[in-house]
Design a protein around this motif. Structure first.
Motif, PDB file in Angstrom:
ATOM      1  N   VAL A 129       0.471   1.751  -2.765  1.00  0.00           N
ATOM      2  CA  VAL A 129       0.231   2.115  -1.363  1.00  0.00           C
ATOM      3  C   VAL A 129       0.971   1.146  -0.439  1.00  0.00           C
ATOM      4  CG1 VAL A 129      -1.520   2.283   0.457  1.00  0.00           C
ATOM      5  CG2 VAL A 129      -1.975   3.246  -1.802  1.00  0.00           C
ATOM      6  N   GLY A 130       0.914  -0.141  -0.761  1.00  0.00           N
ATOM      7  CA  GLY A 130       1.587  -1.134   0.071  1.00  0.00           C
ATOM      8  C   GLY A 130       3.093  -0.963   0.095  1.00  0.00           C
ATOM      9  N   LEU A 131       3.688  -0.760  -1.070  1.00  0.00           N
ATOM     10  CA  LEU A 131       5.148  -0.648  -1.156  1.00  0.00           C
ATOM     11  C   LEU A 131       5.675   0.663  -0.597  1.00  0.00           C
ATOM     12  CD1 LEU A 131       5.866  -2.063  -4.746  1.00  0.00           C
ATOM     13  CD2 LEU A 131       6.480  -3.143  -2.572  1.00  0.00           C
ATOM     14  N   TYR A 132       5.060   1.767  -0.988  1.00  0.00           N
ATOM     15  CA  TYR A 132       5.638   3.085  -0.719  1.00  0.00           C
ATOM     16  C   TYR A 132       5.111   3.745   0.560  1.00  0.00           C
ATOM     17  CZ  TYR A 132       6.813   2.299  -5.624  1.00  0.00           C
ATOM     18  OH  TYR A 132       7.257   1.747  -6.800  1.00  0.00           O
ATOM     19  N   ARG A 133       3.848   3.540   0.879  1.00  0.00           N
ATOM     20  CA  ARG A 133       3.285   4.179   2.068  1.00  0.00           C
ATOM     21  C   ARG A 133       3.371   3.277   3.300  1.00  0.00           C
ATOM     22  NH1 ARG A 133      -1.554   8.190   1.608  1.00  0.00           N
ATOM     23  NH2 ARG A 133      -0.029   9.403   2.760  1.00  0.00           N
ATOM     24  N   ASN A 134       3.173   1.976   3.115  1.00  0.00           N
ATOM     25  CA  ASN A 134       3.169   1.073   4.263  1.00  0.00           C
ATOM     26  C   ASN A 134       4.531   0.433   4.530  1.00  0.00           C
ATOM     27  OD1 ASN A 134       0.488   1.744   4.280  1.00  0.00           O
ATOM     28  ND2 ASN A 134      -0.294  -0.328   4.018  1.00  0.00           N
ATOM     29  N   LEU A 135       5.189  -0.053   3.489  1.00  0.00           N
ATOM     30  CA  LEU A 135       6.508  -0.658   3.684  1.00  0.00           C
ATOM     31  C   LEU A 135       7.636   0.370   3.620  1.00  0.00           C
ATOM     32  CD1 LEU A 135       6.213  -4.045   1.734  1.00  0.00           C
ATOM     33  CD2 LEU A 135       5.843  -3.584   4.167  1.00  0.00           C
TER      34      LEU A 135
END
Length: 358
Positions: A129-135
């Motif tokens: 979620v952090g890498l692909y959706r947020n960053l």
């Protein structure tokens, strides 16, 4: 079957119950639990200042499929799997049987132990979620923009603060799959440097050095440029002292694993500045990672993403390119309370992942 409630009354308390094997709907999988994984949220979420809940807090499982819902086509009884139970709902993994949405369950190979499998789901979904959706990094399945007749895609640096943490371990592994994400700069203690390098970091900087030293080493690793992507797995106001000077103010993105505002959870001391205020002053886009979003039932949203990532995890663990974490395993649901109290206290013997053999 045996199932364990976790709650505060007023201190952390657990209660073992005898309840029926849980029912499941047409899109869910009933799993016979072999190992239940423990996470810090298991002692945080039942706190009165969080969700003030009294339920089975377990969400990570390594086990065997016992039954599947009518719409489930990818699994069948007897399959070895890992799964992510929907947080803050009944039928958790501190039990003999648990229920997981089928889209956040993935097969594990015979070469992977249930102990290792149970360390993956929540932390790896958090990293995704952090890498692909947020960053906004592309999934590894996305074709590169460059072709044989065009120059290579430019490299994009990534800073992972807490690279040796559970979430940082998976963030580094997933980032490593994309050759355009380079360098991967990890921040970890000197003792944890080998683990961070093994997970996929190109460079590891000791965050315990003076802030000026950390900033200088980050600047050097970035070739003097600012960084547009920061994944903070152990976020705090203190860590922003060395991260903010190297984050790009225009176009920079910062994501983290815990709350950015006190929101009544912690008492803000007079004169204290919250992380959100510091990031707003810099002009950086920021968002906390909410791993529970992979269970959100919105069109084109969390469930679709969660299912896509679960299939990615399945392929990667099968190929040996996504590895779990070492950790301690205790026997019996009766020891969950001991494990959670130990994790909360930060005792050395409870650091890292803790599994419960059911």
């Amino acid at each position: 079957m045996k199932s364990l409630l976790v709650y505060y009354d007023p201190e952390l308390t657990t209660k073992l119950e005898d309840i029926p094997i849980p029912s499941y709907n047409e899109d869910e999988v009933l799993i016979k639990v072999v190992i239940a994984g423990s996470n810090p949220k298991d002692w945080k979420h039942p706190m009165p200042q969080y969700f003030n809940s009294k339920l089975n807090q377990g969400d990570d499982v390594g086990g065997v499929v016992a039954a599947v819902g009518a719409n489930v086509q990818h699994f069948r009884p007897g399959d070895r799997v890992a799964g992510f139970h929907q947080m803050n709902t009944p039928r958790g993994t501190y039990a003999e049987y648990t229920v997981c949405p089928a889209h956040t369950v993935f097969h594990i190979p015979a070469s992977m132990s249930f102990e290792e499998a149970a360390t993956i789901p929540l932390a790896a979904f958090t990293a995704a979620v952090g890498l692909y959706r947020n960053l906004l990094f592309p999934l590894p399945t996305t074709l590169p923009s460059s072709t044989a007749n065009s120059p290579p895609a430019p490299k994009t640096p990534l800073i992972i603060n807490g690279a040796a943490s559970s979430v940082g371990h998976f963030a580094a592994q997933l980032a490593r799959l994309n050759p355009s994400i380079r360098p991967i700069i990890g921040l970890a203690s000197a003792a944890s440097r080998p683990a961070a390098l093994e997970s996929g970091c190109d460079i590891v900087i000791d965050y315990r050095s003076p802030s000026a030293t950390v900033i200088a080493e980050l600047t050097d690793a970035l070739g003097g440029a600012e960084c547009s992507h920061v994944f903070d797995a152990v976020n705090s106001v203190q860590s922003l002292a060395y991260l903010l000077p190297v984050i790009r103010s225009e176009g920079g993105r910062y994501t983290c694993t815990t709350g950015l505002r006190s929101a009544g959870i912690y008492t803000k001391k007079e004169g204290e500045v919250e992380q959100a205020e510091l990031l707003e002053r810099k002009g950086v886009w920021f968002k906390q990672i909410w791993v529970g979003s992979v269970h959100d039932d919105v069109v084109g949203g969390g469930r679709v993403f969660g299912g896509e990532v679960a299939r990615l995890f399945e392929a990667l663990v099968g190929e040996g390119r996504l590895r779990g974490l070492p950790g301690r395993v205790v026997d019996g649901l009766e020891r969950v309370e001991e494990a959670l109290v130990g994790m909360r206290s930060g005792g050395k013997e409870w650091r890292g992942k803790v599994g419960v053999r059911v």
